[in-house]
Design an enzyme around this catalytic site. Structure first.
Site, PDB file in Angstrom:
ATOM      1  N   GLY A 197       0.793  -1.238   0.000  1.00 40.72           N
ATOM      2  CA  GLY A 197       0.000   0.000   0.000  1.00 40.72           C
ATOM      3  C   GLY A 197       0.817   1.277   0.000  1.00 40.72           C
ATOM      4  N   SER A 198       2.066   1.231  -0.479  1.00 44.73           N
ATOM      5  CA  SER A 198       2.868   2.466  -0.427  1.00 44.73           C
ATOM      6  C   SER A 198       2.323   3.519  -1.397  1.00 44.73           C
ATOM      7  CB  SER A 198       4.354   2.184  -0.693  1.00 44.73           C
ATOM      8  OG  SER A 198       4.593   1.906  -2.045  1.00 44.73           O
ATOM      9  N   ASN A 199       1.756   3.105  -2.507  1.00 38.78           N
ATOM     10  CA  ASN A 199       1.154   4.095  -3.415  1.00 38.78           C
ATOM     11  C   ASN A 199      -0.086   4.728  -2.784  1.00 38.78           C
ATOM     12  OD1 ASN A 199       2.409   4.520  -6.188  1.00 38.78           O
ATOM     13  ND2 ASN A 199       2.624   2.303  -5.911  1.00 38.78           N
ATOM     14  N   MET A 240      -3.747  -6.568  -7.317  1.00 33.95           N
ATOM     15  CA  MET A 240      -3.183  -7.577  -8.204  1.00 33.95           C
ATOM     16  C   MET A 240      -4.231  -8.569  -8.716  1.00 33.95           C
ATOM     17  SD  MET A 240      -0.406  -6.129  -8.272  1.00 33.95           S
ATOM     18  CE  MET A 240       1.042  -6.960  -8.896  1.00 33.95           C
ATOM     19  N   ARG A 241      -5.417  -8.049  -9.063  1.00 36.96           N
ATOM     20  CA  ARG A 241      -6.434  -8.880  -9.711  1.00 36.96           C
ATOM     21  C   ARG A 241      -6.970  -8.132 -10.922  1.00 36.96           C
ATOM     22  NH1 ARG A 241      -9.238 -13.059  -7.086  1.00 36.96           N
ATOM     23  NH2 ARG A 241     -11.264 -12.460  -7.900  1.00 36.96           N
ATOM     24  N   LEU A 242      -7.206  -8.897 -11.984  1.00 32.20           N
ATOM     25  CA  LEU A 242      -7.813  -8.303 -13.184  1.00 32.20           C
ATOM     26  C   LEU A 242      -9.273  -8.006 -12.868  1.00 32.20           C
ATOM     27  CD1 LEU A 242      -7.184  -7.750 -16.205  1.00 32.20           C
ATOM     28  CD2 LEU A 242      -8.074 -10.056 -16.681  1.00 32.20           C
ATOM     29  N   HIS A 263       1.165   1.241 -13.013  1.00 33.88           N
ATOM     30  CA  HIS A 263       1.923   0.044 -13.402  1.00 33.88           C
ATOM     31  C   HIS A 263       3.404   0.432 -13.487  1.00 33.88           C
ATOM     32  CE1 HIS A 263       2.576  -3.891 -15.067  1.00 33.88           C
ATOM     33  NE2 HIS A 263       3.341  -3.345 -15.997  1.00 33.88           N
ATOM     34  N   ASP A 269      -9.165  -0.360 -18.737  1.00 28.35           N
ATOM     35  CA  ASP A 269     -10.196  -0.939 -19.605  1.00 28.35           C
ATOM     36  C   ASP A 269     -10.224  -2.439 -19.339  1.00 28.35           C
ATOM     37  OD1 ASP A 269      -8.103  -2.041 -21.045  1.00 28.35           O
ATOM     38  OD2 ASP A 269      -8.273  -0.678 -22.745  1.00 28.35           O
ATOM     39  N   GLU A 321       6.654   6.449  -8.930  1.00 33.68           N
ATOM     40  CA  GLU A 321       5.238   6.075  -8.822  1.00 33.68           C
ATOM     41  C   GLU A 321       4.547   6.959  -7.794  1.00 33.68           C
ATOM     42  OE1 GLU A 321       4.079   1.890  -8.615  1.00 33.68           O
ATOM     43  OE2 GLU A 321       6.136   1.344  -9.084  1.00 33.68           O
TER      44      GLU A 321
HETATM   45  C1  GAR Z   1       3.554  -0.986  -7.381  1.00 25.94           C
HETATM   46  O1  GAR Z   1       4.867  -1.035  -7.899  1.00 25.94           O
HETATM   47  C2  GAR Z   1       2.553  -0.963  -8.515  1.00 25.94           C
HETATM   48  O2  GAR Z   1       2.976  -0.224  -9.630  1.00 25.94           O
HETATM   49  C3  GAR Z   1       2.452  -2.426  -8.852  1.00 25.94           C
HETATM   50  O3  GAR Z   1       2.415  -3.069  -7.593  1.00 25.94           O
HETATM   51  C4  GAR Z   1       3.209  -2.303  -6.678  1.00 25.94           C
HETATM   52  C5  GAR Z   1       2.381  -2.080  -5.428  1.00 25.94           C
HETATM   53  O4  GAR Z   1       3.164  -1.467  -4.433  1.00 25.94           O
HETATM   54  N1  GAR Z   1       1.288  -2.716  -9.655  1.00 25.94           N
HETATM   55  C6  GAR Z   1       1.260  -3.571 -10.660  1.00 25.94           C
HETATM   56  O5  GAR Z   1       2.216  -4.237 -10.989  1.00 25.94           O
HETATM   57  C7  GAR Z   1      -0.075  -3.646 -11.394  1.00 25.94           C
HETATM   58  N2  GAR Z   1       0.054  -4.340 -12.640  1.00 25.94           N
HETATM   59  P1  GAR Z   1       2.476  -0.723  -3.218  1.00 25.94           P
HETATM   60  O6  GAR Z   1       1.481  -1.741  -2.606  1.00 25.94           O
HETATM   61  O7  GAR Z   1       3.598  -0.433  -2.266  1.00 25.94           O
HETATM   62  O8  GAR Z   1       1.782   0.491  -3.733  1.00 25.94           O
END
Ligand code: GAR
Length: 201
Positions: A12-14, A90-92, A109, A141, A174
């Site tokens: 969850g850092s983003n 991480m789910r479509l 991404h 999408d 990011e």
């Molecule tokens: C991030 O690097 C994000 O870009 C990636 O998962 C990580 C989550 O980190 N997402 C994908 O690869 C989606 N296809 P976070 O939980 O620390 O934000």
């Protein structure tokens, strides 16, 4: 005030970077309405609760994707969410989920799409031998890591990089990119022009 729904699966850092931007007054005009994780033990959920945010775990528990997604969509609607941000979710998404919020779902991404969609994008890019890597925020999408791009940030690959050091530098970008992209979307100053998302004339 635009209400954000943030979805993630783990660290969850983003999400935290977005929450910090809002708290610091750097991302005006929006608030976090709810955060949702498909993993009850996601560290990001605990961090959200520490900040007094509504934080909900909705696990798939063996249900089909569409059924699981319907529960998430209902939760997002209950919280009157305007914009959904996938932040390491991480789910479509099912087509029903995407269609429930047309042009209102963003994803981040860790590659310069359309290169290296899918898992471990930073490692894919490093192993390929790229000299410039980066991250992309895009509308979601029905295809994996595919919709219209809101913005990208580039990161040079250094001679002494390994996949871990490169991933860390991409992650720093990011954390800047997501808030910038949200600001762009909620500003109302941009519009779709085919596959481009451009400033209105
Ligand atoms: C991030 O690097 C994000 O870009 C990636 O998962 C990580 C989550 O980190 N997402 C994908 O690869 C989606 N296809 P976070 O939980 O620390 O934000």
């Amino acid at each position: 005030m635009k209400r954000l729904g943030i979805l993630f699966s783990g660290r969850g850092s983003n999400f935290l970077a977005i929450a910090d931007s809002i708290a610091a007054g750097k991302l005006l005009g929006c608030e976090i309405a709810v955060v949702i994780s498909n993993k009850a033990d996601a560290p990001g959920l605990a961090a959200a609760r520490d900040r007094g945010l509504a934080a909900v775990a909705i696990e798939a528990q063996g249900r089909k994707r569409a059924e699981h997604d319907a529960t998430i969509v209902a939760c997002l609607r209950e919280h009157h969410v305007d914009l959904i941000c996938l932040a390491g979710y991480m789910r479509l998404l099912s087509p029903e989920f995407v269609q429930a919020f047309p042009q209102r779902i963003l994803n981040i991404h860790p590659s310069l799409l359309p290169a290296f969609p899918g898992l471990d994008a930073q490692h894919q890019a490093f192993d390929y031998g790229v000299q410039v890597a980066g991250c992309t925020v895009h509308f979601v999408d029905e295809q994996l890591d595919h919709g219209v791009i809101v913005l990208q940030k580039t990161v040079p690959v250094l001679e002494d990089d390994d996949a871990q050091t490169l991933s860390a530098r991409i992650l720093e970008q990011e954390h800047l990119a997501y808030s910038e992209a949200i600001a762009r979307v909620i500003s109302g100053d941009y519009e779709f022009a085919g596959r481009r998302y451009v400033r209105k004339p």
